[in-house]
Design a protein around this motif. Sequence first.
Motif, mmCIF file in Angstrom:
data_model
loop_
_atom_site.group_PDB
_atom_site.id
_atom_site.type_symbol
_atom_site.label_atom_id
_atom_site.label_comp_id
_atom_site.label_asym_id
_atom_site.label_seq_id
_atom_site.Cartn_x
_atom_site.Cartn_y
_atom_site.Cartn_z
ATOM 1 N N LEU A 1 3.173 5.716 -1.821
ATOM 2 C CA LEU A 1 2.781 4.390 -2.331
ATOM 3 C C LEU A 1 3.330 3.970 -3.691
ATOM 4 O O LEU A 1 3.814 2.801 -4.064
ATOM 5 N N PRO A 2 3.030 4.775 -4.768
ATOM 6 C CA PRO A 2 3.764 4.534 -6.194
ATOM 7 C C PRO A 2 5.124 4.317 -6.301
ATOM 8 O O PRO A 2 5.633 4.015 -7.508
ATOM 9 N N VAL A 3 6.029 5.035 -5.080
ATOM 10 C CA VAL A 3 7.321 4.985 -5.536
ATOM 11 C C VAL A 3 7.948 4.038 -4.427
ATOM 12 O O VAL A 3 9.262 3.956 -4.268
ATOM 13 N N CYS A 4 7.139 3.293 -3.812
ATOM 14 C CA CYS A 4 7.644 1.952 -3.101
ATOM 15 C C CYS A 4 7.838 0.758 -4.041
ATOM 16 O O CYS A 4 6.962 0.007 -4.453
ATOM 17 N N ARG A 5 9.035 0.775 -4.517
ATOM 18 C CA ARG A 5 9.542 0.035 -5.589
ATOM 19 C C ARG A 5 9.443 -1.771 -5.058
ATOM 20 O O ARG A 5 8.956 -2.384 -5.932
ATOM 21 N N ASN A 6 9.757 -1.759 -4.015
ATOM 22 C CA ASN A 6 9.664 -3.368 -3.493
ATOM 23 C C ASN A 6 8.134 -3.577 -3.172
ATOM 24 O O ASN A 6 7.698 -4.910 -3.581
ATOM 25 N N LEU A 7 7.277 -2.964 -2.778
ATOM 26 C CA LEU A 7 6.049 -2.838 -2.384
ATOM 27 C C LEU A 7 5.376 -3.380 -3.904
ATOM 28 O O LEU A 7 4.643 -4.138 -4.008
ATOM 29 N N LEU A 8 5.726 -2.817 -4.916
ATOM 30 C CA LEU A 8 5.137 -2.688 -6.370
ATOM 31 C C LEU A 8 5.566 -4.064 -6.824
ATOM 32 O O LEU A 8 4.736 -4.780 -7.688
ATOM 33 N N SER A 9 6.824 -4.498 -6.735
ATOM 34 C CA SER A 9 7.362 -5.925 -7.328
ATOM 35 C C SER A 9 6.475 -6.856 -6.559
ATOM 36 O O SER A 9 6.297 -7.831 -7.350
ATOM 37 N N LEU A 10 6.389 -6.786 -5.188
ATOM 38 C CA LEU A 10 5.431 -7.800 -4.474
ATOM 39 C C LEU A 10 4.032 -7.776 -5.052
ATOM 40 O O LEU A 10 3.787 -8.942 -5.257
#
Length: 562
Positions: A69-78
């Motif tokens: 989860l911490p390396v899902c960049r698009n999720l973090l931006s969302l």
Amino acid sequence: MGHWIINHGLTYFIQVVWMAINIFLFVWFFFIYELGDQYFYTRHILGTALAWARAPAAVLNFNCMLILLPVCRNLLSLLRGSFMCCGRTMRKQLDNNLSFHKMVAYMIGLMTAVHTIAHLFNMEWFYNSRQGKYDELSTTLSNLGDDDDETYLNPFRSLSDTPSYIVFTTIAGITGVIITLCLILIITSSMEVIRRSYFEVFWYTHHLFIVFFAGLVIHGAGRIVRSQQNIDSPYNLTYCKDDLDDWGEKPECPIPQFAGGFPQTWMWVIGPMVIYLCERLLRFIRYMQNVEYRKIVIRPSKVLELQLVKNGFKMDVGQYVFLNCPEISPLEWHPFTMTSAPEEDFFSVHIRSAGDWTQKLISMVEQLPEGAQGPKMGVDGPFGTASEDVFDYEVSMLVGAGIGVTPFASILKSIWYKFKESNPKLRTRKIYFYWLCRETSAFEWFADLLQVLEREMEERGMGDFLTYKLYLTGWDQSHANHVMVHFDQDTDVVTGLKQKTHYGRPNWEKEFEQVRNENPTAVVGTFLCGPAALADVLAKKCVKYSDVDPRKTKFYFNKENF
């Protein structure tokens, strides 16, 4: 203390909660396997090693659920966009994504070691029990399953089986070996010295996580740990364990029936795996989108500026993109902070020669004929960072080291565009900018932007809005003599700016004291794009110079993380 809690409290609270969940899972499952009647006979052969193998497995499931989860960049931006209404403290937690990723990885490494060592003992004790080296009950339990109407407990089904044979021929054994080897390679190649010096080794080895997760999902299907299924009444465990001759003869002593537990790991990791798969699919779609070159400039100090155009691309200040050049490597993606402003109709990055990939890209561009398009470029992003929050503070301190100035180039350009409007809507009323460089040539590509800003601010009577200080941290005696000769000139001999270059490193005590004195009631955002050692210094200064009185100056530390 109060401001330390404001700056770091939520981060440590999250870590404490994470650790508490790990401890709870370990203890809970340890006692299930250590005290549960269904594992009584399994424990008789294996002892406490059973619990020491299974409790870490539960912790591994939890952390393998988190690791992607911490390396899902698009999720973090969302999430960052969703948290815009939740205050800066919540958004700051997303900037700790890589630190949390590493912390979870270390826990996975530790639990894997405990799990593996315990199972090595288990294999030895299963083997010895099958060979009849322990008591009569252990031998009897190990012989169960030899007849057609029985189920087995001991995975060693033949006297000729050895621990090595079982490890390398069973599903649980072979997948366990593969998982462990992958994990060792992933963790060792992630060490700072390898990641910095041999990035490609780190990059390719890290993709063994695909094999790791595939093996992880299959691993539990081996069902190597088995529990008794007919433990319910009228089974009398206390009586049966001592009277082996009555097994199958009396109703309270039927022959024990064993079965492996239902594999559960896939239930923990399937969600994050789907999210990560969507993440990679989105990256692939972005990779396929056409990217055109607006301009290619080789700046001094071997800095390459790429001005790129892509349909539908929208950015904010301080954001970054990942670039891929298939002619160099179809798999490698490298992060670069954008140096353009959102107001511009292109986005730009400045790339310093700092490794094989960047050196190859610069060499390819240098060989291009005049006016030619550069090599095909894949762009993934943009992604949010701490620097997005610059304009949320009344006062901002921007600290860049070397090429780490790039996010602040975007911010300063955006400020320039905002001041070109007749009535710029800015919450920020003061910016302090510090740039630390080792050699004079590093200043060259950015000094022209500062010159434009300096002139623009003076013309608008806003000379006090931007205070900037440039620090040259490495110089020789000849350079020092040259500076002394030209010291009386109006502009700096190094940069051509009115602000003279400082030599050495900033006295951060003095700088923070000055900012606090000039802004006695302000909330100050301190932003760094630079090395970890400097981050430690600035984080401590933010705590030290923040006033406990809520009506007085507060410093909040933010750092770029890639």
